[in-house]
Design an enzyme around this catalytic site. Structure first.
Site, PDB file in Angstrom:
ATOM      1  N   LYS A  10       3.674  14.316 -10.111  1.00  0.00           N
ATOM      2  CA  LYS A  10       4.352  13.026  -9.961  1.00  0.00           C
ATOM      3  C   LYS A  10       4.834  12.469 -11.305  1.00  0.00           C
ATOM      4  CE  LYS A  10       1.841  11.727  -5.718  1.00  0.00           C
ATOM      5  NZ  LYS A  10       1.055  10.635  -5.078  1.00  0.00           N
ATOM      6  N   TYR A  50       8.165  10.824   2.373  1.00  0.00           N
ATOM      7  CA  TYR A  50       6.960  10.054   2.750  1.00  0.00           C
ATOM      8  C   TYR A  50       7.156   9.288   4.059  1.00  0.00           C
ATOM      9  CZ  TYR A  50       4.149  10.786  -1.514  1.00  0.00           C
ATOM     10  OH  TYR A  50       3.361  11.310  -2.519  1.00  0.00           O
ATOM     11  N   ASN A 113      -1.053   8.684  -9.160  1.00  0.00           N
ATOM     12  CA  ASN A 113      -2.260   9.524  -9.161  1.00  0.00           C
ATOM     13  C   ASN A 113      -1.953  11.004  -9.430  1.00  0.00           C
ATOM     14  OD1 ASN A 113      -1.044  10.066  -6.750  1.00  0.00           O
ATOM     15  ND2 ASN A 113      -2.751   9.418  -5.450  1.00  0.00           N
ATOM     16  N   HIS A 116       0.696  15.308  -5.732  1.00  0.00           N
ATOM     17  CA  HIS A 116       0.713  15.322  -4.259  1.00  0.00           C
ATOM     18  C   HIS A 116       0.298  16.701  -3.788  1.00  0.00           C
ATOM     19  CE1 HIS A 116       2.057  14.959  -0.101  1.00  0.00           C
ATOM     20  NE2 HIS A 116       2.520  16.188  -0.254  1.00  0.00           N
ATOM     21  N   GLU A 127       6.978  19.702   4.553  1.00  0.00           N
ATOM     22  CA  GLU A 127       7.216  19.371   3.143  1.00  0.00           C
ATOM     23  C   GLU A 127       7.871  20.530   2.381  1.00  0.00           C
ATOM     24  OE1 GLU A 127       3.494  16.191   2.925  1.00  0.00           O
ATOM     25  OE2 GLU A 127       3.386  18.043   1.740  1.00  0.00           O
TER      26      GLU A 127
HETATM   27  P1  IDP Z   1      -2.967  11.546  -0.627  1.00  0.00           P
HETATM   28  O1  IDP Z   1      -1.844  11.696  -1.645  1.00  0.00           O
HETATM   29  O2  IDP Z   1      -4.325  11.654  -1.296  1.00  0.00           O
HETATM   30  O3  IDP Z   1      -2.817  12.468   0.543  1.00  0.00           O
HETATM   31  P2  IDP Z   1      -2.084   9.390   1.121  1.00  0.00           P
HETATM   32  O4  IDP Z   1      -3.002   8.457   1.853  1.00  0.00           O
HETATM   33  O5  IDP Z   1      -1.374  10.441   1.910  1.00  0.00           O
HETATM   34  O6  IDP Z   1      -2.912  10.038  -0.079  1.00  0.00           O
HETATM   35  O7  IDP Z   1      -1.030   8.464   0.380  1.00  0.00           O
HETATM   36  C1  IDP Z   1       0.145   9.024  -0.184  1.00  0.00           C
HETATM   37  C2  IDP Z   1       0.351   8.435  -1.566  1.00  0.00           C
HETATM   38  O8  IDP Z   1       0.572   7.016  -1.440  1.00  0.00           O
HETATM   39  C3  IDP Z   1      -0.871   8.527  -2.515  1.00  0.00           C
HETATM   40  O9  IDP Z   1      -0.983   9.769  -3.174  1.00  0.00           O
HETATM   41  C4  IDP Z   1      -0.587   7.398  -3.488  1.00  0.00           C
HETATM   42  O10 IDP Z   1       0.412   7.773  -4.455  1.00  0.00           O
HETATM   43  C5  IDP Z   1       0.006   6.334  -2.555  1.00  0.00           C
HETATM   44  N1  IDP Z   1      -1.035   5.419  -2.053  1.00  0.00           N
HETATM   45  C6  IDP Z   1      -2.009   5.688  -1.150  1.00  0.00           C
HETATM   46  N2  IDP Z   1      -2.779   4.618  -0.908  1.00  0.00           N
HETATM   47  C7  IDP Z   1      -2.264   3.622  -1.687  1.00  0.00           C
HETATM   48  C8  IDP Z   1      -2.630   2.244  -1.890  1.00  0.00           C
HETATM   49  O11 IDP Z   1      -3.568   1.717  -1.290  1.00  0.00           O
HETATM   50  N3  IDP Z   1      -1.852   1.544  -2.782  1.00  0.00           N
HETATM   51  C9  IDP Z   1      -0.806   2.103  -3.455  1.00  0.00           C
HETATM   52  N4  IDP Z   1      -0.434   3.403  -3.287  1.00  0.00           N
HETATM   53  C10 IDP Z   1      -1.151   4.143  -2.422  1.00  0.00           C
HETATM   54 MG    MG Z   2      -1.298  12.513   1.984  1.00  0.00          MG
END
Ligand code: IDP
Ligand code: MG
Length: 136
Positions: A10, A50, A113, A116, A127
């Site tokens: 990312k 997304y 974070n 992905h 994807e």
């Molecule tokens: P993942 O990437 O660990 O699978 P997901 O729940 O699929 O997590 O969420 C997709 C992406 O959305 C996350 O990697 C993160 O960048 C963002 N995200 C998830 N939860 C939050 C939140 O509570 N606040 C802001 N961004 C979030």
């Molecule tokens: Mg996810």
């Protein structure tokens, strides 16, 4: 069983110059890149990718962030690639990610974070096709 998964390095991780470190982690874990490209997503590209999260409160912030800088998109192949990559990544919130995971090492926040990774076979297929139609 050999599987394929879609990974994205990312914008925060690209800006921190840890592309090489992250790819090293994939390769050391037996997740072999079979396709790779560096791209700058448009907001629309990020929204399409997304779309499963379109109802979540963070959707607009997330897609703005994903379009804020270049990303590296990879197809990784290996035994149990989907689960293995999820283990390597760590929890969504870097503060909760186990030591030694990519997100613990490089994630800046729950949004920025670092990486992905697909979470299931169906999402991996969608994807991979989204970025590499030739691999469908
Ligand atoms: P993942 O990437 O660990 O699978 P997901 O729940 O699929 O997590 O969420 C997709 C992406 O959305 C996350 O990697 C993160 O960048 C963002 N995200 C998830 N939860 C939050 C939140 O509570 N606040 C802001 N961004 C979030
Ligand atoms: Mg996810």
């Amino acid at each position: 069983m050999s599987e394929r998964t879609l990974a994205i390095i990312k914008p925060d991780a690209v800006a921190k110059h840890v592309i090489g470190d992250i790819i090293q982690r994939y390769e050391s874990a037996g997740l072999h890149p079979i396709a790779l490209k560096m791209v700058r997503l448009s907001k629309k590209d990020a929204e399409g990718f997304y779309s499963v999260h379109s109802e979540r409160p963070f959707f607009n912030d997330l897609t703005t962030y994903m379009a804020s800088g270049s990303v590296v998109v990879l197809v990784l192949e290996g035994k149990n690639a989907i689960a293995k990559n999820r283990d390597l990544m760590g929890a969504t919130d870097p503060k909760k990610a186990k030591a030694g995971t990519i997100r613990a090492a490089h994630g800046a926040s729950i949004e920025a974070n670092a990486v992905h990774g697909s979470d299931a076979i169906e999402t991996a297929n969608f994807e991979i096709g989204y970025f590499f139609p030739e691999f469908k």
